[in-house]
Design an enzyme around this catalytic site. Structure first.
Site, short mmCIF file in Angstrom:
data_model
loop_
_atom_site.label_atom_id
_atom_site.label_comp_id
_atom_site.label_asym_id
_atom_site.label_seq_id
_atom_site.Cartn_x
_atom_site.Cartn_y
_atom_site.Cartn_z
N ASN A 11 -1.92 40.00 49.74
CA ASN A 11 -0.81 40.88 49.37
C ASN A 11 -0.38 41.70 50.59
O ASN A 11 -1.19 42.41 51.19
CB ASN A 11 -1.29 41.80 48.23
CG ASN A 11 -0.20 42.72 47.73
OD1 ASN A 11 0.50 43.34 48.53
ND2 ASN A 11 -0.05 42.81 46.43
N HIS A 14 1.16 46.56 51.75
CA HIS A 14 0.78 47.72 52.56
C HIS A 14 1.28 47.62 54.00
O HIS A 14 1.42 48.64 54.68
CB HIS A 14 -0.73 47.97 52.48
CG HIS A 14 -1.12 48.35 51.08
ND1 HIS A 14 -0.96 49.61 50.59
CD2 HIS A 14 -1.58 47.60 50.06
CE1 HIS A 14 -1.32 49.64 49.32
NE2 HIS A 14 -1.70 48.43 48.98
N HIS A 47 4.94 42.61 45.97
CA HIS A 47 5.38 43.31 44.75
C HIS A 47 6.65 44.09 45.09
O HIS A 47 6.60 45.04 45.88
CB HIS A 47 4.25 44.25 44.29
CG HIS A 47 4.55 44.99 43.02
ND1 HIS A 47 3.63 45.82 42.44
CD2 HIS A 47 5.64 45.03 42.23
CE1 HIS A 47 4.14 46.35 41.34
NE2 HIS A 47 5.37 45.89 41.20
N ARG A 49 8.72 46.71 43.96
CA ARG A 49 8.69 47.76 42.93
C ARG A 49 10.09 48.26 42.66
O ARG A 49 10.97 48.22 43.53
CB ARG A 49 7.80 48.91 43.39
CG ARG A 49 6.33 48.55 43.43
CD ARG A 49 5.47 49.78 43.65
NE ARG A 49 5.27 50.52 42.42
CZ ARG A 49 4.13 50.54 41.73
NH1 ARG A 49 3.09 49.87 42.15
NH2 ARG A 49 4.05 51.23 40.62
N ARG A 53 9.23 51.21 47.06
CA ARG A 53 8.42 52.06 47.94
C ARG A 53 7.81 51.30 49.11
O ARG A 53 7.40 51.89 50.08
CB ARG A 53 7.32 52.77 47.14
CG ARG A 53 6.22 51.88 46.67
CD ARG A 53 5.08 52.67 46.07
NE ARG A 53 5.46 53.30 44.81
CZ ARG A 53 4.58 53.69 43.89
NH1 ARG A 53 3.30 53.54 44.11
NH2 ARG A 53 4.96 54.22 42.76
N GLU A 73 5.22 39.62 42.48
CA GLU A 73 4.83 40.54 41.41
C GLU A 73 6.02 41.41 41.06
O GLU A 73 6.71 41.92 41.96
CB GLU A 73 3.69 41.45 41.86
CG GLU A 73 2.40 40.73 42.13
CD GLU A 73 1.33 41.67 42.67
OE1 GLU A 73 0.25 41.16 42.98
OE2 GLU A 73 1.59 42.89 42.83
N THR A 104 -0.84 49.77 40.72
CA THR A 104 -0.80 49.28 39.33
C THR A 104 -2.15 49.56 38.67
O THR A 104 -3.12 48.85 38.90
CB THR A 104 -0.48 47.78 39.33
OG1 THR A 104 0.60 47.57 40.23
CG2 THR A 104 -0.07 47.31 37.96
N GLU A 158 -3.53 37.12 35.14
CA GLU A 158 -4.32 37.71 36.22
C GLU A 158 -5.08 38.87 35.58
O GLU A 158 -4.49 39.80 35.02
CB GLU A 158 -3.42 38.20 37.37
CG GLU A 158 -4.27 38.81 38.50
CD GLU A 158 -3.49 39.04 39.79
OE1 GLU A 158 -2.55 38.28 40.08
OE2 GLU A 158 -3.86 39.99 40.51
N HIS A 198 -7.12 43.26 42.15
CA HIS A 198 -7.03 44.72 42.20
C HIS A 198 -8.37 45.35 42.60
O HIS A 198 -9.37 45.19 41.91
CB HIS A 198 -6.56 45.36 40.90
CG HIS A 198 -6.00 46.73 41.15
ND1 HIS A 198 -4.67 46.95 41.42
CD2 HIS A 198 -6.60 47.92 41.25
CE1 HIS A 198 -4.48 48.23 41.65
NE2 HIS A 198 -5.64 48.84 41.57
N1 PXP Z 1 -2.87 41.84 41.81
C1 PXP Z 1 -1.89 42.60 41.26
C2 PXP Z 1 -1.16 42.05 40.08
C3 PXP Z 1 -1.56 43.86 41.79
O1 PXP Z 1 -0.60 44.59 41.22
C4 PXP Z 1 -2.26 44.31 42.93
C5 PXP Z 1 -1.96 45.65 43.51
O2 PXP Z 1 -0.67 45.73 43.94
C6 PXP Z 1 -3.23 43.47 43.50
C7 PXP Z 1 -3.53 42.25 42.90
C8 PXP Z 1 -3.95 43.81 44.78
O3 PXP Z 1 -4.69 44.96 44.63
P1 PXP Z 1 -5.35 45.63 45.92
O4 PXP Z 1 -4.23 46.09 46.80
O5 PXP Z 1 -6.16 46.74 45.34
O6 PXP Z 1 -6.17 44.57 46.58
#
Ligand code: PXP
Length: 247
Positions: A11, A14, A47, A49, A53, A73, A104, A158, A198
């Site tokens: 992901n 960040h 994602h 949003r 953001r 996402e 989330t 998921e 997550h």
């Molecule tokens: N999966 C989903 C559906 C999420 O919303 C997120 C967080 O944005 C993640 C995975 C990844 O989570 P993390 O950033 O804590 O690894």
């Protein structure tokens, strides 16, 4: 028989967050896609949003043009469904979204959907599926949410691993792990493909990889945090070594 290797979705939100914080062109998200894929990431996750953001609309489009496999996402809104239909990601993971949350914080609340909202949800999953986008629902690890996901027409779920991550190294860790194990097993038994994500990191990931029937893990925050010190490639390789070496 050897299990299939669990896929890794990296992901990039960040990284986009740093870019957005100054509205600069760097860090370059396409470079991030290339580094992640070269390091062995199976797919790229972003994602978009509603409050924009981190990932911006243009970021999403450019990433779509470069990522081999994209997992998008999004909240379940008309705007996002239309965006996904234009973007054409390979996967679409529907997540709950609240403006005030840092991330989330839980799975979708499917049990409180009224009849009309359920029909709209079903219709939108069907529209996305027919457009060739596989839909996954981000849910907490419990039987009720799994059954409802199936009823809504999702082929994938998921499971939210945030509770397990929060309980890791506490007395409640194994109960949280057991919830995930039972949920993955039940979802698999009714024909759903099971992804997780997550709060996963190099410490708590190993046990997750030992759960049967996990197809994919999605990890963002811990990879990008590690990348600050050792680079994105190294951070991904560390995660992949855990995935590849679990029993
Ligand atoms: N999966 C989903 C559906 C999420 O919303 C997120 C967080 O944005 C993640 C995975 C990844 O989570 P993390 O950033 O804590 O690894």
């Amino acid at each position: 028989m050897k299990k299939n290797r669990i896929r890794l979705g990296v992901n990039l939100d960040h990284i986009a967050f740093i870019k957005k914080s100054r509205d600069t062109l760097y860090p370059n998200l396409i470079d991030a896609v290339k580094i992640a894929e070269d390091a062995g990431a199976d797919l790229i996750t972003i994602h978009l949003r509603e409050d924009r953001r981190h990932i911006q609309d243009l970021d999403a489009q450019q990433i779509r043009d470069h990522a081999k496999i994209l997992n998008f996402e999004m909240a379940h809104t008309e705007e996002m469904v239309n965006f996904a239909l234009t973007l054409k990601p390979n996967y679409c993971c529907i997540v709950p979204e609240k403006r005030e949350e840092k991330t989330t914080e839980g799975g979708l609340n499917l049990k409180d959907l009224d009849k009309n909202s359920k029909e709209v949800f079903k219709k939108n999953i069907d529209i996305l599926n027919k457009a060739g986008i596989k839909v996954s629902l981000f849910i907490d690890p419990n039987k009720e949410s799994i059954i409802l996901s199936k009823e809504l027409g999702a082929e994938l779920i998921e499971l939210h691993t945030g509770h397990y991550a929060n309980k890791f190294n506490t007395i409640d860790e194994f109960e949280a792990l057991d919830e995930l194990t039972q949920s993955a097993s039940y979802a698999n038994s009714i024909g759903l493909t099971v992804n997780v994500g997550h709060g996963l990191n190099v410490e708590n990931l190993g046990q997750i990889c030992s759960i049967p029937h996990i197809n994919e893990v999605n990890i963002g925050h811990s990879i990008i945090s590690q990348a600050v010190f050792t680079g994105l490639k190294d951070a991904i390789l560390k995660i992949l070594s855990i995935i590849n070496n679990h029993d």
